[in-house]
Design an enzyme around this catalytic site. Structure first.
Site, PDB file in Angstrom:
ATOM      1  N   LYS A  57      15.936  -7.699 -33.176  1.00 24.17           N
ATOM      2  CA  LYS A  57      15.489  -6.993 -31.976  1.00 24.17           C
ATOM      3  C   LYS A  57      16.516  -5.980 -31.525  1.00 24.17           C
ATOM      4  O   LYS A  57      16.209  -5.050 -30.803  1.00 24.17           O
ATOM      5  CB  LYS A  57      15.286  -7.987 -30.827  1.00 24.17           C
ATOM      6  CG  LYS A  57      13.969  -8.700 -30.842  1.00 24.17           C
ATOM      7  CD  LYS A  57      13.789  -9.425 -29.518  1.00 24.17           C
ATOM      8  CE  LYS A  57      12.580 -10.340 -29.574  1.00 24.17           C
ATOM      9  NZ  LYS A  57      12.345 -11.010 -28.309  1.00 24.17           N
ATOM     10  N   ARG A  58      17.763  -6.210 -31.935  1.00 25.68           N
ATOM     11  CA  ARG A  58      18.822  -5.317 -31.472  1.00 25.68           C
ATOM     12  C   ARG A  58      18.950  -4.059 -32.329  1.00 25.68           C
ATOM     13  O   ARG A  58      19.597  -3.113 -31.923  1.00 25.68           O
ATOM     14  CB  ARG A  58      20.152  -6.069 -31.399  1.00 25.68           C
ATOM     15  CG  ARG A  58      20.260  -6.929 -30.148  1.00 25.68           C
ATOM     16  CD  ARG A  58      21.474  -7.835 -30.175  1.00 25.68           C
ATOM     17  NE  ARG A  58      21.344  -8.860 -31.197  1.00 25.68           N
ATOM     18  CZ  ARG A  58      20.642  -9.988 -31.053  1.00 25.68           C
ATOM     19  NH1 ARG A  58      20.034 -10.225 -29.917  1.00 25.68           N
ATOM     20  NH2 ARG A  58      20.559 -10.861 -32.028  1.00 25.68           N
TER      21      ARG A  58
END
Ligand code: GLU
Ligand code: ZN
Length: 493
Positions: free
Chosen positions: A263-264
């Protein structure tokens, strides 16, 4: 198409920004529903008040709308199982009611173990090479024992009493899967404060909403045995008729360096694609290739074609690799399919954001853009690139700037003398058309000065467009107009 009775769901938790892994899950569920003539249910799993946010909820709805993945039941559109937000369902007492029925019937029981006690016994189990999960300590407490512990003021969680047997299912993607009984200990359904957990609310809603096929990421594979057990209990207490959905676990999406796409990673966020100017059509096209294939090497298709062809036997269990280059190339292919006026419309927000135009566009700007788009359509891979490619046409002369590196490379003393010769050659030409501009420049620079075309036109290109890479030069100069072109040549000289 008649209703096939197939019901799938997309049920994200509204935490953070929508990301591409999530979109892939939504897309596969949507495609399966559309392919089978089923129903695509959109449910919001927002029972974790510490992590969920209203912004994230709004962003999810916005994302599906932008992608035009229309849902048949869910927020906004409603449906026979309203509400479709778990926070609202929780307020209606749906989960508390099911939990109470599970407890009353003995399918679930109160566990009074403190975190310290659990940790101590886990450590011991590890030492003795036993499975470290919950050991069933409170399974068989008598009513008196429970009353005594409660009287001590001990908080309690509610756990499901797992039947003592292995868990098997025929996964729609991965085939037969088995979990041994000791891998799936009695798990928590309600926190000590009464809050229901994902382990309860997700299968309860799947059951109440009549979900027939659960297609979700492989990261959730290990929760499936617990869900099967809960389904069984729900059947036994009459919440369901005993039917259990089929499960299919979609492969992981790997990012750079073969790590799971996180997600990062910036390019995992849907917003990043919108900001760069990826078309929703292209993004859906590319994401559908992450774990699914149309066969015959067909990699370019619309979401309607995807829906026509989408069967689960073509979903692969192997991890899929996210390839940004390929995604971008597909975006370029999609851009080339657009009608020029459609492309112009889609470019406008990027030009506005870059401060090159203001909305509503005036007629001359609109005309200029319409003429410029065909010159760049072949070369663009993202809408955002239009800013660099057509910006020189739209920028006022006082805002027009040369790319410093390109100017340094091309406008040295030799380059400036080429520009001077170009200026002289163009000053007197009778009409300002692509053909006459080309003719005059070739005569003066290539035939006259004996320069190679690249040496001749490179400095002119930088002087007029500000950059070494631009739309075709002579067409660009025609569009820019005589006065502005000559002005820029004079300035660069
Ligand atoms: N809310 C869960 C998640 O976002 C849903 C998982 C599932 O599809 O069962 O991970
Ligand atoms: Zn316990």
């Amino acid at each position: 198409m008649a209703d096939s009775g197939i019901r799938v769901r997309f049920c994200p938790s509204p935490t953070g920004n929508p990301h591409v892994g999530m979109v892939r899950t939504a897309l596969f569920n949507w495609a399966y529903a559309r392919h089978t003539g089923g129903t695509f249910v959109f449910r919001i799993e927002d029972t974790d008040s510490a992590r969920d946010s209203e912004d994230s909820y709004d962003a999810l709805l916005e994302a599906l709308s932008w992608l035009s993945l229309t849902w048949d039941e869910g927020p906004v559109v409603g449906g026979p199982h309203t509400p479709y937000r778990q926070s609202e369902r929780m307020r209606e007492g749906i989960y508390a009611d099911v939990a109470r029925r599970l407890e009353d019937s003995g399918h679930a029981y109160r566990c009074y173990c403190t975190p310290e006690e659990l940790e101590e016994r886990r450590a011991q189990a590890r030492e003795e090479h036993r499975p470290p999960g919950y050991d069933g300590h409170c399974r068989d407490l008598t009513a008196e024992e429970r009353a005594g512990l409660a009287a001590e003021g001990r908080p309690s969680v509610l756990r499901l009493r797992m039947p003592d047997r292995d868990w098997e299912w025929d996964d729609l993607v991965r085939g037969p899967i088995t979990f041994a009984a000791d891998q799936v200990p009695d798990f928590v359904l309600l926190r000590a404060n009464g809050e229901p957990l994902y382990t309860l609310v997700n299968p309860v809603d799947d059951a109440l909403m009549g979900i027939t096929h659960v297609l979700r990421g492989e990261d959730l594979l290990s929760s499936t045995p617990r869900q099967l057990a809960l389904y069984e209990a729900l059947g036994a207490i009459g919440v369901t008729d005993g039917s259990v959905p089929r499960f299919g676990h979609l492969p992981y999406v790997m990012g750079e360096g073969n790590k799971k796409l996180s997600k990062r990673d910036p390019e995992s966020s849907l917003q990043w694609y919108r900001d760069e100017g990826y078309l929703p059509e292209a993004l859906l096209n590319y994401l559908s290739l992450l774990g699914w294939s149309m066969g015959e090497d067909r990699e370019f298709f619309s979401k309607e074609q995807l829906a026509d062809a989408f069967t689960l036997d073509r979903v692969s269990p192997n991890p899929a690799r996210f390839d940004l280059k390929k995604c971008t190339a597909i975006n370029g292919d999609w851009i080339r399919t657009l009608a020029p006026d459609d492309l112009a419309e889609r470019i406008v927000p990027f030009l506005v954001r870059a401060g090159l135009v203001v909305e509503p566009l005036d007629d001359p700007t609109r005309r200029l853009l319409a003429q410029a788009v065909p010159l760049v359509q072949e070369r663009m891979e993202t809408l955002g690139q239009a800013v660099g490619m057509v910006g020189f046409l739209l920028a006022d002369d006082d805002r027009f700037t040369l790319d410093p590196a390109d100017a340094e490379a091309m406008l040295d003393a030799d380059g400036r003398s080429v520009v001077a010769a170009a200026l002289e050659a163009l000053s007197g030409i009778p009409e300002w058309t692509t053909a006459s501009i080309e003719e005059a420049l070739r005569a003066a620079l290539v035939d006259g000065l004996g320069l190679k075309p690249k040496v001749a036109f490179g400095p002119v290109r930088v002087a007029v467009t500000g950059r070494r890479v631009s739309p075709p030069l002579f067409e660009s100069m025609e569009l820019l107009g005589r006065e502005r072109s000559l002005h820029r040549l004079a300035a660069a000289r």
